[in-house]
Design an enzyme around this catalytic site. Structure first.
Site, PDB file in Angstrom:
ATOM      1  N   GLU A 720      20.726 -41.700 -12.180  1.00  0.00           N
ATOM      2  CA  GLU A 720      21.824 -40.729 -12.053  1.00  0.00           C
ATOM      3  C   GLU A 720      22.979 -41.000 -13.018  1.00  0.00           C
ATOM      4  O   GLU A 720      24.142 -41.020 -12.628  1.00  0.00           O
ATOM      5  CB  GLU A 720      22.320 -40.702 -10.606  1.00  0.00           C
ATOM      6  CG  GLU A 720      21.248 -40.299  -9.619  1.00  0.00           C
ATOM      7  CD  GLU A 720      21.710 -40.314  -8.168  1.00  0.00           C
ATOM      8  OE1 GLU A 720      22.902 -40.586  -7.918  1.00  0.00           O
ATOM      9  OE2 GLU A 720      20.878 -40.065  -7.280  1.00  0.00           O
ATOM     10  N   ASN A 762      15.884 -41.848 -13.781  1.00  0.00           N
ATOM     11  CA  ASN A 762      15.743 -41.055 -12.559  1.00  0.00           C
ATOM     12  C   ASN A 762      17.046 -40.309 -12.275  1.00  0.00           C
ATOM     13  O   ASN A 762      18.130 -40.886 -12.391  1.00  0.00           O
ATOM     14  CB  ASN A 762      15.404 -42.000 -11.394  1.00  0.00           C
ATOM     15  CG  ASN A 762      15.009 -41.271 -10.133  1.00  0.00           C
ATOM     16  OD1 ASN A 762      14.080 -40.456 -10.147  1.00  0.00           O
ATOM     17  ND2 ASN A 762      15.694 -41.557  -9.044  1.00  0.00           N
ATOM     18  N   HIS A 798      15.480 -32.917  -4.856  1.00  0.00           N
ATOM     19  CA  HIS A 798      16.115 -32.604  -3.570  1.00  0.00           C
ATOM     20  C   HIS A 798      16.453 -31.111  -3.593  1.00  0.00           C
ATOM     21  O   HIS A 798      17.487 -30.703  -4.124  1.00  0.00           O
ATOM     22  CB  HIS A 798      17.364 -33.454  -3.378  1.00  0.00           C
ATOM     23  CG  HIS A 798      17.093 -34.924  -3.329  1.00  0.00           C
ATOM     24  ND1 HIS A 798      16.310 -35.511  -2.358  1.00  0.00           N
ATOM     25  CD2 HIS A 798      17.482 -35.938  -4.153  1.00  0.00           C
ATOM     26  CE1 HIS A 798      16.239 -36.813  -2.570  1.00  0.00           C
ATOM     27  NE2 HIS A 798      16.944 -37.100  -3.648  1.00  0.00           N
ATOM     28  N   GLU A 829      11.619 -38.111  -5.317  1.00  0.00           N
ATOM     29  CA  GLU A 829      12.370 -38.108  -4.054  1.00  0.00           C
ATOM     30  C   GLU A 829      12.331 -36.729  -3.390  1.00  0.00           C
ATOM     31  O   GLU A 829      13.328 -36.222  -2.891  1.00  0.00           O
ATOM     32  CB  GLU A 829      13.824 -38.527  -4.298  1.00  0.00           C
ATOM     33  CG  GLU A 829      13.982 -39.865  -4.992  1.00  0.00           C
ATOM     34  CD  GLU A 829      15.437 -40.251  -5.230  1.00  0.00           C
ATOM     35  OE1 GLU A 829      16.329 -39.678  -4.557  1.00  0.00           O
ATOM     36  OE2 GLU A 829      15.692 -41.124  -6.079  1.00  0.00           O
ATOM     37  N   ASP A 831      12.313 -33.616  -1.224  1.00  0.00           N
ATOM     38  CA  ASP A 831      12.506 -33.018   0.091  1.00  0.00           C
ATOM     39  C   ASP A 831      13.052 -31.607  -0.114  1.00  0.00           C
ATOM     40  O   ASP A 831      13.677 -31.332  -1.142  1.00  0.00           O
ATOM     41  CB  ASP A 831      13.418 -33.856   1.001  1.00  0.00           C
ATOM     42  CG  ASP A 831      14.709 -34.295   0.348  1.00  0.00           C
ATOM     43  OD1 ASP A 831      15.303 -33.527  -0.435  1.00  0.00           O
ATOM     44  OD2 ASP A 831      15.158 -35.432   0.615  1.00  0.00           O
TER      45      ASP A 831
END
Length: 911
Positions: A720, A762, A798, A829, A831
């Site tokens: 990030e 990432n 996300h 990651e 979701d």
């Protein structure tokens, strides 16, 4: 009479030369706007594909031993940058000179060379940028032998790395110039003493700002000044000129546009081949570390040129040729104004691998190390029980032995070999993919120092041919020879060939062959996964052309039980080995990870923090064990968890996860080594020096990765770092204290700590096409181009329920542009959160469709290798606590029941 005339001419010539030199000194001030004559190009792209497929770039040139020696960068067909060598007695003769790939120091990325002879050590130095050390060098005692270089070796520098390293020396110091990759437009300088060279460099200082790249410095003998040339691109590509009384500056500008399209006044060629003056080198008076020229107003400048700068940077077409800022013809011999005096420090030539003035008999013992050419970055001469031989051989390497005389017929091959593993040596004629004579299946001898003679039959070959030994697997070889048949059986004289496209030799061209080709796709000669038998069009690379060849013959039956098979050479007294057809992978079970594995994907999950405290229960444990092939810690391997106080490491939870994974045959992702959040206070509030924080960051990366070395498949090295605005990097302790190059430093340190782990950047909101994703892509593309060791990008994913078709299309478009630059993509990651008010029935179906669409994208794109959900049950999801009013983001509900999303993923994987 002849002697008198000759002597008189010499005296007259000497006087004229002295007058010219005197006039030069009087008029030594650099001309700020010279007229440049452009000679025809002499080194062209695509002369040694795939290494210079798109462009011949970044030349360095020196005259020594009666020849011009040129090292240059090739823009590789598969997206890399690699170095080549050529030489000739005159500049025009370079046009037809042999090109050689620098396989001895070959890496996936090494480029932008500078060459000089360092007299204090009596060694030639090749300075360049690479993917291992950033600033690298290699050395040799024989510049004429491209296989003699030893490297890469590190200069041992860090901080403000970037590219285009250039070294010049005076009588006391060596100075290194380079431009960083942070977009600052600065030029940095370091120095070290001659006695410490090539180590001991000072911290970088800013030599100038507002420039681009390709800086180089020379000393002019005419006025004793130093001149710095640096490329800029405010109006196409051009060179600025600066001057100083010292090799280390400070610098005063002579001309903003010293060599540019506006003063290229005459083209001595049939066509205008360049309107850009880009990365090149002046031809020097000598060849040593002082980089001397006679006069800045009388130079030959070997440049890379092109007419167009539009399009993909990697695919720009560059060629190399001379421009000169004086009237008359170009240099065709020694550029020195005066003869080079005898010098005891002159490099001592060493022999090439084997000159071979005439044919060598195939029936005598040929020492393996006496090859004529080599394709390998690893092979070295080693000591054997019989004298010397070759070791460190890898798959895809080959050796060439010119003019081997097979007389009236050779029918067997014998070699003295050693090795702990089985391997194979293919014997081919007149090229690495030429006619296959036979193959020696090398049996393991017990260890690398136990040598045995091993023999095989070959198809009869006669006359004089070039012999190529092509290796599949590691082996040490001392010598080899040919003889009569190794068995008393007739030997067929027809050549043994592999039917085009039938890679596994099962008699049909089908999906099994496609899968084999895919494993080697993108490799080139010199890569470990390159297999010449897969290079169906023999262009030196396994690429889309080979796929097309297989596609054109798909489902073609090559042989059937009624056909007579082509005999396969076998080792004497060894039963013929049956080649087992490579089956199309099929699932080993119906679990998500098993279905994904059959499609070449790794399917995994984040392990929630509750698991580490044994709070999740048996149902959670069973799902975790049965459905997922890869695990990643939710929080337990972040910086604050691993190193709560400086140099005090706590690996307890990390070890728990890794040991669980190893005992259950699962792989592990490491998350994360460098992040602006979840830092311990001592690091997040760093008040010390820049170098101190770099040291602390490197220490954390190194000790963490070394602790888990060999147990972590892929690491999120930096997490990030891109600002949410899409405007560069976010402000953090890393950028504030170190600068933007903290990312480069982190990846370089990570590669050294565990060379076998895949290294990822990432981030969130970089999945589709927008400002932030462009920032991430451009950063990673720059890292690849500069040789920073990055393997992949992690898309966190996300998402919010109800993803549109346009968003999904943009995600796939983004994945494809990473594939084009050779970067893997991991979904790390995933979701998909729902609003609390959303209807469960319709909402779950929409969510299922979104999960399915993302898996389908992954399956369509080979560079997507990992597919991770950020936890699997809504019971322990981070979403409700972070995004109030939302939840139900995962594939199992609060009661561990599979949701429609679970079934949708299975549907996609079972197609």
């Amino acid at each position: 009479m002849k002697c008198f005339i000759k002597k008189s001419f010499s005296i007259a010539f000497g006087l004229v030369f002295m007058l010219l030199m005197f006039a030069t000194v009087l008029n030594a001030a650099a001309n700020a706007n010279p007229s440049w004559t452009v000679d025809e190009p002499v080194i062209f792209h695509r002369e040694l594909p795939p290494y210079d497929y798109y462009g011949a770039k970044d030349p360095t040139i020196v005259y020594y031993g009666g020849k011009y020696h040129v090292f240059y960068t090739g823009a590789n067909q598969s997206g890399g940058w690699q170095m080549l060598y050529t030489s000739a007695s005159t500049i025009p003769e370079l046009k037809n000179a042999k090109r050689t790939y620098m396989s001895k120091i070959g890496e996936s990325y090494f480029c932008a060379p500078e060459v000089f002879y360092f007299e204090p050590q009596k060694l030639w130095y090749l300075v360049y940028q690479d993917g291992t050390y950033g600033a690298a060098y290699s050395t040799t005692t024989n510049i004429a032998d491209p296989s003699s270089w030893k490297g890469p070796q590190s200069f041992g520098i860090s901080g403000n790395m970037g590219w285009d390293y250039f070294v010049i020396c005076d009588d006391q110091n060596a100075y290194m110039y380079n431009t960083p990759d942070d977009g600052s437009g600065r030029l940095y300088m370091r120095k070290t003493s001659l006695s410490n060279f090539p180590k001991g460099w000072s911290a970088p200082t800013v030599a100038m700002s507002g420039v681009f790249e390709g800086a180089e410095v020379y000393k002019s003998l005419a006025d004793g000044k130093y001149y710095l040339l640096i490329e800029d691109m405010k109006d196409g590509r051009y060179y600025e000129l600066w001057t100083s009384s010292s090799a280390g500056g400070p610098w005063t500008q002579v001309a903003e546009k010293w060599a540019w399209r506006g003063n290229l006044t005459k083209y001595n060629s049939t066509t205008k081949w360049t309107t850009n003056v880009s990365h090149g080198e002046l031809i020097r008076t000598g060849y040593n570390q002082k980089l001397e020229i006679n006069d800045i107003n009388h130079v030959d400048f070997l440049i890379q040129g092109t007419l167009s700068l539009s399009g993909d940077y990697q695919k720009l077409i560059w060629d190399l040729g001379l421009i000169r800022n004086y009237p008359g013809s170009q240099a065709t011999s020694n550029p020195s104004a005066t003869p080079t005096p005898a010098d005891t420090s002159t490099p001592t030539p060493t022999r090439l691998a084997e000159p071979t003035p005439g044919p060598r008999s195939a029936f005598t013992q040929i020492e393996a190390e006496k090859y004529n050419s080599i394709n390998s970055s690893t092979i070295e001469t080693i000591t054997t029980t019989n004298g010397s031989g070759l070791g460190y051989i890898e798959s895809g390497n080959y050796l060439a032995y010119n003019k081997i005389d097979f007389g009236s017929g050779a029918t067997s091959f014998k070699a003295l070999v050693a090795g702990e593993l089985t391997s194979k040596i293919e014997l081919r004629l007149n090229g690495p993919t030429g006619t296959l004579m036979g193959a020696l299946s090398v049996e393991a001898t017990g260890d690398w120092n136990t040598y045995q003679e091993q023999t095989c039959n070959i198809n009869k070959v006669t006359g004089v041919n070039d012999l190529y030994l092509v290796f599949s697997g590691p082996v040490n070889i001392d010598w080899f020879s040919f003889g009569g048949s190794a068995a008393n059986t007739p030997i067929p004289t027809i050549p043994v060939t592999i039917p085009t496209g039938d890679l596994n030799k099962d008699g049909i061209i089908n999906m099994a062959d496609v899968i084999l080709l895919a494993k080697a796709f993108g490799s080139v000669i010199g890569d470990s996964k390159y297999d010449p038998s897969y290079d169906l069009n023999n262009d030196g690379a396994i690429n889309m052309s080979d796929v097309i060849i297989i596609a054109s013959k798909f489902n073609t039956v090559i042989s059937s039980p009624g056909n007579t098979p082509v005999p396969t050479p076998t080792k004497a007294s060894t039963p013929t080995r049956v080649v087992t057809p490579t089956p199309i992978p099929s699932p080993s079970g119906t679990a998500l990870y098993q279905l994904a594995a059959a499609k070449g994907k790794m399917f995994g999950t984040c392990v929630n923090s509750q698991w580490f405290s044994n709070s999740t229960g048996s149902t959670y444990a069973n799902i975790l064990k049965n459905e997922f092939g890869m695990v990643v810690a939710e929080n337990e391997m972040k910086v604050d968890a691993i190193e709560p106080s400086q140099n005090n490491f706590n690996f307890t939870n990390g070890d728990k996860l890794v040991n669980y994974a190893l005992s259950n045959n699962k792989k592990v992702r490491g998350h994360t080594l460098v992040w602006h959040a979840q830092l311990p206070g001592w690091m997040g509030n760093w008040s010390g020096s820049r170098d101190g924080l770099i040291s602390a960051m490197n220490n954390h990366i190194t000790k963490t990765m070394e602790h888990f070395k060999g147990k972590i498949a892929e690491w999120d090295v930096v997490n990030e770092a891109c600002d949410d605005s899409g405007n560069g990097l976010r402000r953090s302790v890393w950028t504030n204290k170190i600068g933007n190059d903290f990312i480069d430093i982190a990846f370089q340190t990570a590669r050294k700590a565990d060379p076998n782990a895949l290294l990822y950047y990432n981030d969130y909101n970089i999945e589709d096409m927008d400002a932030k994703s462009n920032t991430a892509y451009n950063m990673i593309k720059s890292m690849k181009e500069r040789g920073i060791p990055i393997d992949g990008v992690g898309f966190q994913c996300h998402f919010i329920n109800g993803m549109s078709a346009s968003q999904l299309n943009a995600i796939e478009q983004n994945i494809k542009r990473y594939a084009a630059i050779g970067v893997k993509v991991s979904i790390t990651e995933l979701d998909i959160r729902m609003n609390s008010s959303e209807n469960q029935t319709t909402g779950f179906q929409t969510q299922a469709n979104n999960y399915k669409s993302l898996m389908e994208i992954a399956l369509r794109n080979d560079n997507v290798t990992t597919f991770m959900v950020w936890g699997f049950t809504d019971k322990y999801s981070w979403v409700p606590g972070t995004f109030p009013g939302t939840g139900r983001a995962l594939i199992y509900d609060d009661n561990f029941n599979p949701k429609p999303a679970y079934n949708a993923l299975k549907e996609a994987l079972m197609k």
